[in-house]
Each structure stands twice: as C-alpha cells, then as structure tokens.
Design a protein around this motif. Structure first.
Motif, PDB file in Angstrom:
ATOM      1  N   SER A 130       0.455  -1.677  -0.027  1.00 24.70           N
ATOM      2  CA  SER A 130      -0.215  -0.055   0.111  1.00 24.70           C
ATOM      3  C   SER A 130       0.923   0.648  -0.335  1.00 24.70           C
ATOM      4  O   SER A 130       1.881   1.097   0.889  1.00 24.70           O
ATOM      5  CB  SER A 130      -0.370  -0.232   1.561  1.00 24.70           C
ATOM      6  N   ILE A 131       0.851   1.937  -0.435  1.00 25.56           N
ATOM      7  CA  ILE A 131       0.987   3.205  -1.281  1.00 25.56           C
ATOM      8  C   ILE A 131      -0.161   4.719  -0.394  1.00 25.56           C
ATOM      9  O   ILE A 131      -1.053   4.926  -0.740  1.00 25.56           O
ATOM     10  CB  ILE A 131       1.666   3.911  -2.106  1.00 25.56           C
ATOM     11  N   PRO A 132       0.794   4.936   0.910  1.00 24.27           N
ATOM     12  CA  PRO A 132      -0.078   6.346   1.194  1.00 24.27           C
ATOM     13  C   PRO A 132      -0.134   7.856   0.152  1.00 24.27           C
ATOM     14  O   PRO A 132       0.748   8.476  -0.371  1.00 24.27           O
ATOM     15  CB  PRO A 132       0.333   6.910   2.909  1.00 24.27           C
ATOM     16  N   LEU A 154      -4.204  12.257  -4.778  1.00 25.82           N
ATOM     17  CA  LEU A 154      -4.515  11.861  -5.607  1.00 25.82           C
ATOM     18  C   LEU A 154      -4.924  12.646  -6.521  1.00 25.82           C
ATOM     19  O   LEU A 154      -5.500  11.894  -7.366  1.00 25.82           O
ATOM     20  CB  LEU A 154      -5.733  10.810  -4.574  1.00 25.82           C
ATOM     21  N   LYS A 155      -6.055  13.081  -6.458  1.00 25.00           N
ATOM     22  CA  LYS A 155      -6.566  14.263  -7.037  1.00 25.00           C
ATOM     23  C   LYS A 155      -5.448  15.001  -8.173  1.00 25.00           C
ATOM     24  O   LYS A 155      -6.151  14.709  -9.437  1.00 25.00           O
ATOM     25  CB  LYS A 155      -7.869  15.073  -6.779  1.00 25.00           C
ATOM     26  N   ARG A 156      -4.977  15.185  -7.831  1.00 26.92           N
ATOM     27  CA  ARG A 156      -3.534  15.554  -9.276  1.00 26.92           C
ATOM     28  C   ARG A 156      -2.728  15.231 -10.129  1.00 26.92           C
ATOM     29  O   ARG A 156      -3.184  15.065 -10.804  1.00 26.92           O
ATOM     30  CB  ARG A 156      -2.740  16.560  -8.913  1.00 26.92           C
ATOM     31  N   GLU A 169      -1.353   4.926 -13.658  1.00 21.91           N
ATOM     32  CA  GLU A 169      -1.734   3.709 -13.854  1.00 21.91           C
ATOM     33  C   GLU A 169      -1.762   2.441 -13.133  1.00 21.91           C
ATOM     34  O   GLU A 169      -2.612   2.309 -12.716  1.00 21.91           O
ATOM     35  CB  GLU A 169      -2.262   3.262 -15.559  1.00 21.91           C
ATOM     36  N   SER A 170      -0.173   2.285 -13.384  1.00 19.86           N
ATOM     37  CA  SER A 170      -0.097   1.227 -12.467  1.00 19.86           C
ATOM     38  C   SER A 170      -0.344   1.301 -10.821  1.00 19.86           C
ATOM     39  O   SER A 170      -0.541   0.009 -10.039  1.00 19.86           O
ATOM     40  CB  SER A 170       1.416   0.571 -12.620  1.00 19.86           C
ATOM     41  N   ARG A 171      -0.167   2.246 -10.281  1.00 14.42           N
ATOM     42  CA  ARG A 171      -0.013   2.999  -9.048  1.00 14.42           C
ATOM     43  C   ARG A 171      -1.418   3.036  -8.386  1.00 14.42           C
ATOM     44  O   ARG A 171      -1.090   3.052  -7.208  1.00 14.42           O
ATOM     45  CB  ARG A 171       0.944   4.422  -8.941  1.00 14.42           C
ATOM     46  N   GLN A 221      -2.477   0.410  -6.052  1.00 15.56           N
ATOM     47  CA  GLN A 221      -1.899   0.552  -5.049  1.00 15.56           C
ATOM     48  C   GLN A 221      -2.250   1.650  -3.369  1.00 15.56           C
ATOM     49  O   GLN A 221      -1.621   1.749  -2.476  1.00 15.56           O
ATOM     50  CB  GLN A 221      -0.361   0.392  -5.639  1.00 15.56           C
ATOM     51  N   PHE A 222      -2.644   2.543  -3.949  1.00 12.00           N
ATOM     52  CA  PHE A 222      -2.879   3.886  -3.186  1.00 12.00           C
ATOM     53  C   PHE A 222      -3.970   3.591  -2.203  1.00 12.00           C
ATOM     54  O   PHE A 222      -4.973   3.013  -2.389  1.00 12.00           O
ATOM     55  CB  PHE A 222      -3.396   4.602  -3.655  1.00 12.00           C
TER      56      PHE A 222
END
Length: 161
Positions: free
Chosen positions: A3-5, A11-13, A65-67, A70-71
């Motif tokens: 998990s990536i904080p 996230l919006k940016r 897209e790959s990240r 994981q967020f």
C-alpha cells in the motif's frame, strides 16, 4: 502488492495529470503521422522528437495507472495528535547548525521538497515517523550524518503548507 499512502489532494492531482496526458495522445500521434509523411525517417528530427514524446507520455501514463490500485487514500482532515505520522507538518532544527525547516510528510507520488513536503519513505521522513516534539533523530544524508530535533508537530488538514 504494498500500500502506498497518498492524500486525497495528491490523488486528485495524479488523476488530473493522467487525464491531461491521455488527452495529449491524439496530438502526438498526429505529429508522428505528419513527420512520417515528410519522407526519410533516418534523418527526420521531427519524427524522432514526436516518437520520444510519445514514449515519455506512454511511460508516465503507464506509471500512474500501475500505481492507482496500490494507493491508500488518506483524508488529512481526519488526522491529529502529537506523533509524527503521514500528513503531519513537522518543524525540525539541525542540532549542529541551528537551521530549522518545516516539512509536511506525504506519499512518494505527491511530495515536493522544494515546496515543503517530503515523502514518508525519504530518509528524513522515515526517521521522523513515530517521533514527538523534543525527540532527536539522526539521518544519513549525502553530506553525512545530521541530527535534528523536532520542534513542533501540527496537522493542517491539507497537503499544502
């Protein structure tokens, strides 16, 4: 998958950037098509530049897209306390020089050290996590070991300083 904080703002940016990058695709494809029509591709700088732009564009799109799956999205407005955690704004002082700095600890995809935010995964971010006002931390940086004292821990409810 780890998990990536990331903050809601971060996230919006990233999603806005992804949308913008995808909207640029047709223009890059058109530039490649026009450059191809000029003939010899071996010495066609316009073609090479357009292909390079396409490669960078696609790489960034693929990275974002790959990240996304994981967020771990964190609402900074819900955070508080006296301990340094993700989303905390921390004022630290270099024990040796007396120079103070203020950082907000954010995720690796949204930190901007020049604007006052650092990644929780950076050497300084990792050293600060779990600490409180008055604690001292030692950080290995390119110039050697630096000792910092934590002067304050605040929660602004925003990824901006």
């Amino acid at each position: 998958m780890s998990s990536i904080p990331i903050s809601q703002e971060g996230l919006k940016r990233l999603k806005d950037e992804l949308e913008r990058l995808k909207s640029e695709r047709p223009g890059v494809i058109q530039a490649i098509k026009e450059a191809r029509e000029e003939g010899d591709l071996k010495e066609n700088a316009g073609y090479d530049a357009a292909r390079e732009r396409q490669g960078m564009l696609e790489a960034r799109i693929n990275y974002i897209e790959s990240r996304l799956p994981q967020f771990n999205v964190i609402d900074l407005k819900t955070l508080g306390g006296e301990t340094v955690i993700f989303g905390a704004t921390v004022e630290i002082e270099d024990v040796e020089s007396g120079e103070s700095k203020t950082y907000t600890l954010l995720g690796p995809d949204e930190s901007e050290p020049n604007k006052g935010s650092i990644s929780v995964l950076s050497p300084v971010g990792r050293a600060l996590l779990g600490k409180e006002v008055g604690d001292e931390v030692v950080v290995e940086v390119p110039r050697g070991r630096v000792e910092y004292e934590i002067l304050s821990v605040k929660f602004n409810g925003s990824a901006c300083l």
